[in-house]
Design a protein around this motif. Structure first.
Motif, mmCIF file in Angstrom:
data_model
loop_
_atom_site.group_PDB
_atom_site.id
_atom_site.type_symbol
_atom_site.label_atom_id
_atom_site.label_comp_id
_atom_site.label_asym_id
_atom_site.label_seq_id
_atom_site.Cartn_x
_atom_site.Cartn_y
_atom_site.Cartn_z
ATOM 1 N N GLN A 162 0.822 -1.203 0.000
ATOM 2 C CA GLN A 162 0.000 0.000 0.000
ATOM 3 C C GLN A 162 0.862 1.262 0.000
ATOM 4 N N ALA A 163 2.024 1.226 0.704
ATOM 5 C CA ALA A 163 2.932 2.376 0.705
ATOM 6 C C ALA A 163 3.508 2.602 -0.687
ATOM 7 N N ARG A 164 3.881 1.538 -1.366
ATOM 8 C CA ARG A 164 4.420 1.679 -2.721
ATOM 9 C C ARG A 164 3.342 2.208 -3.679
ATOM 10 N N VAL A 165 2.099 1.827 -3.427
ATOM 11 C CA VAL A 165 1.015 2.366 -4.258
ATOM 12 C C VAL A 165 0.904 3.868 -4.068
ATOM 13 N N ALA A 166 1.002 4.312 -2.831
ATOM 14 C CA ALA A 166 0.912 5.752 -2.572
ATOM 15 C C ALA A 166 2.047 6.510 -3.262
ATOM 16 N N PHE A 167 3.277 5.959 -3.200
ATOM 17 C CA PHE A 167 4.412 6.622 -3.845
ATOM 18 C C PHE A 167 4.256 6.607 -5.361
ATOM 19 N N ALA A 168 3.879 5.436 -5.911
ATOM 20 C CA ALA A 168 3.737 5.326 -7.357
ATOM 21 C C ALA A 168 2.600 6.199 -7.867
ATOM 22 N N SER A 169 1.564 6.392 -7.075
ATOM 23 C CA SER A 169 0.464 7.252 -7.482
ATOM 24 C C SER A 169 0.898 8.708 -7.550
ATOM 25 N N ALA A 170 1.662 9.136 -6.547
ATOM 26 C CA ALA A 170 2.161 10.513 -6.558
ATOM 27 C C ALA A 170 3.151 10.727 -7.697
ATOM 28 N N ASP A 171 4.001 9.742 -7.961
ATOM 29 C CA ASP A 171 4.985 9.851 -9.044
ATOM 30 C C ASP A 171 4.292 9.934 -10.399
ATOM 31 N N ALA A 172 3.240 9.150 -10.582
ATOM 32 C CA ALA A 172 2.522 9.169 -11.846
ATOM 33 C C ALA A 172 1.785 10.492 -12.023
ATOM 34 N N ALA A 173 1.246 11.057 -10.928
ATOM 35 C CA ALA A 173 0.567 12.348 -11.034
ATOM 36 C C ALA A 173 1.553 13.461 -11.397
ATOM 37 N N ARG A 174 2.751 13.378 -10.833
ATOM 38 C CA ARG A 174 3.786 14.376 -11.160
ATOM 39 C C ARG A 174 4.171 14.283 -12.634
ATOM 40 N N ALA A 175 4.280 13.052 -13.125
ATOM 41 C CA ALA A 175 4.634 12.878 -14.533
ATOM 42 C C ALA A 175 3.536 13.407 -15.444
ATOM 43 N N GLU A 176 2.287 13.311 -15.025
ATOM 44 C CA GLU A 176 1.193 13.848 -15.824
ATOM 45 C C GLU A 176 1.309 15.370 -15.959
ATOM 46 N N ARG A 177 1.733 16.032 -14.885
ATOM 47 C CA ARG A 177 1.882 17.487 -14.959
ATOM 48 C C ARG A 177 3.071 17.889 -15.823
ATOM 49 N N LEU A 178 4.147 17.088 -15.745
ATOM 50 C CA LEU A 178 5.354 17.450 -16.495
ATOM 51 C C LEU A 178 5.206 17.191 -17.980
ATOM 52 N N ILE A 179 4.429 16.217 -18.347
ATOM 53 C CA ILE A 179 4.286 15.913 -19.765
ATOM 54 C C ILE A 179 3.566 17.029 -20.501
ATOM 55 N N ALA A 180 2.744 17.779 -19.742
ATOM 56 C CA ALA A 180 2.006 18.875 -20.369
ATOM 57 C C ALA A 180 2.956 19.970 -20.847
ATOM 58 N N SER A 181 4.105 20.153 -20.139
ATOM 59 C CA SER A 181 5.095 21.178 -20.525
ATOM 60 C C SER A 181 6.287 20.578 -21.254
ATOM 61 N N ASN A 182 6.145 19.360 -21.687
ATOM 62 C CA ASN A 182 7.216 18.652 -22.408
ATOM 63 C C ASN A 182 8.490 18.556 -21.595
ATOM 64 N N ALA A 183 8.370 18.479 -20.241
ATOM 65 C CA ALA A 183 9.542 18.368 -19.378
ATOM 66 C C ALA A 183 10.073 16.947 -19.344
ATOM 67 N N ILE A 184 9.203 15.968 -19.594
ATOM 68 C CA ILE A 184 9.625 14.570 -19.660
ATOM 69 C C ILE A 184 9.057 13.961 -20.931
ATOM 70 N N SER A 185 9.632 12.828 -21.266
ATOM 71 C CA SER A 185 9.179 12.170 -22.491
ATOM 72 C C SER A 185 7.925 11.329 -22.220
ATOM 73 N N LYS A 186 7.263 10.978 -23.299
ATOM 74 C CA LYS A 186 6.081 10.115 -23.182
ATOM 75 C C LYS A 186 6.463 8.752 -22.594
ATOM 76 N N ARG A 187 7.654 8.264 -22.863
ATOM 77 C CA ARG A 187 8.103 6.983 -22.329
ATOM 78 C C ARG A 187 8.230 7.026 -20.813
ATOM 79 N N ASP A 188 8.755 8.170 -20.321
ATOM 80 C CA ASP A 188 8.876 8.302 -18.863
ATOM 81 C C ASP A 188 7.505 8.272 -18.192
ATOM 82 N N LEU A 189 6.529 8.933 -18.817
ATOM 83 C CA LEU A 189 5.184 8.916 -18.255
ATOM 84 C C LEU A 189 4.609 7.500 -18.237
ATOM 85 N N ASP A 190 4.818 6.754 -19.338
ATOM 86 C CA ASP A 190 4.304 5.382 -19.385
ATOM 87 C C ASP A 190 4.939 4.516 -18.306
#
Length: 384
Positions: A116-144
């Protein structure tokens, strides 16, 4: 002189063979009177409402007959019943050492918490990647990769949850409970013995339900056709008597009839259900079962003493209006309250000989003494 002697002899014979009366000359046999009529007991045939029954032998069976086996391995640490006692559903019968299974529950709970702790971390990490992809700060592969990591951790949580559930189930199995209410046998294993799990595990005890209870027996084809095959859904009543009883002390109904007739024995398996609130009926007891037709019909009833046997045929002697015995073949049924059911051959109101059948022949004149069909009078002295 010879002629005179013949006449004298003839006259003497004539005197011995006939007798003159005011109405003329009669024969010697008539003068002596006919053969004395045989004295017999005669009863009037009556029809009564009869519910026909058939009797069978069977054995009592428990509805639930359960062999209690352990579902987990371990050491017995408690036996919580007395041999032969009544228990309720859910009562604890045995206890197996729960410590190893409690430890497994704790371990599975820790794994679930980590997942459950890893789910919480992975959920926050995925949400951060969603925000960064909007500004092209990370690649689509990183988001996936972030999204895939979140899904893996969520799947791990489900796996850990299932493992914790299994551990809790095994921990619950350390308390062996009664699956149904009933009577337990003795404890086959006592405290300190180690038991294994599975279908081949040793039986700890047996448990049988008490009420209601079954009586199993085999019914012949004629009874099945007459009573069981056309019941139209209405319960078929039955009665039960034990080995130490002369009558039938309990009433029940037919519970089930098998789906095929045994062609070898000509019988079909039947099971009746009886209430057993007092617990007096035990599985395995011998039982006498009487199957009832359910509806009463008018039947001619006679005493068995009136029935004679002529090779393979049954007959009675009917007394006609001239007080003569007449042979009458009859077809007989079962006994009912001490009297025999007559299926054919007699009509209500006719008189039959019930005492002295063996001393009378058909067409013979009889001397009638009326008796009751059910309670015959004392034996009548035979004619001299």
């Amino acid at each position: 002189m010879a002629v005179t002697a013949v006449l004298i002899v003839g006259g003497g014979l004539g005197v011995g063979s006939s007798q003159r009366t005011p109405h003329g000359v009669i024969g010697f046999a008539e003068a002596a009177g006919a053969v004395q009529a045989t004295e017999v007991g005669v009863a009037v045939v009556n029809a009564q409402p009869v519910t026909e029954r058939q009797g069978y032998s069977g054995r009592l069976q428990a509805i639930d007959d359960i062999a209690i086996r352990p579902l987990v391995s371990g050491t017995l640490v408690g036996v919580h019943f007395k041999d032969g006692s009544l228990v309720k559903r859910g009562d604890v019968l045995f206890s197996i050492d729960p410590k190893p299974y409690q430890a497994e529950v704790d371990r599975a709970a820790g794994v679930l918490a980590a997942s459950q702790a890893r789910v919480a971390f992975a959920s926050a990490d995925a949400a951060r990647a969603e925000r960064l992809i909007a500004s092209n700060a990370i690649s689509k592969r990183d988001l996936d990769e972030k999204v895939n990591a979140l899904r893996e951790t969520q799947a791990n949580v489900k796996t850990a949850t299932a493992a914790l559930d299994a551990a809790n189930i095994n921990l619950g199995y350390t308390r062996v409970k009664a699956p149904v209410a009933g009577r337990v046998s003795r404890a086959e294993l006592t405290v300190g013995n180690t038991v294994a799990s599975g279908a081949s595990a040793p039986v700890l005890t047996t448990l049988v339900s008490v009420s209601p209870i079954y009586a199993a027996f085999d019914v012949d084809e004629q009874t099945y056709l007459a009573y069981l095959c056309c019941s139209s859904g209405a319960p078929v009543p039955v009665s039960l008597g034990l080995a130490n009883e002369t009558g039938y002390s309990r009433s029940g109904v037919i519970d089930s009839v098998d789906n095929q007739m045994n062609s070898g024995s000509g019988t079909i398996r039947v099971r009746a259900r009886f209430d057993n609130l007092d617990g007096a009926l035990l599985p395995g007891l011998y039982a006498r079962i009487q199957v009832s037709a359910g509806r009463a019909h008018d039947r001619v009833l006679i005493n068995d003493a009136a029935v004679g046997t002529d090779q393979t045929r049954k007959y009675v002697l009917v007394v006609d209006e001239q007080e003569r015995a007449q042979y009458r073949q009859v077809e007989l049924g079962n006994l009912h309250d001490g009297l025999r059911i007559v299926l054919s051959g007699l009509q209500p109101g006719e008189r039959i000989i019930v005492n002295g059948v063996q001393r009378v022949r058909p067409q013979e004149k009889v001397s009638v003494q009326t008796v009751d069909m059910a309670n015959l009078s004392p034996s009548i002295k035979p004619a001299a």
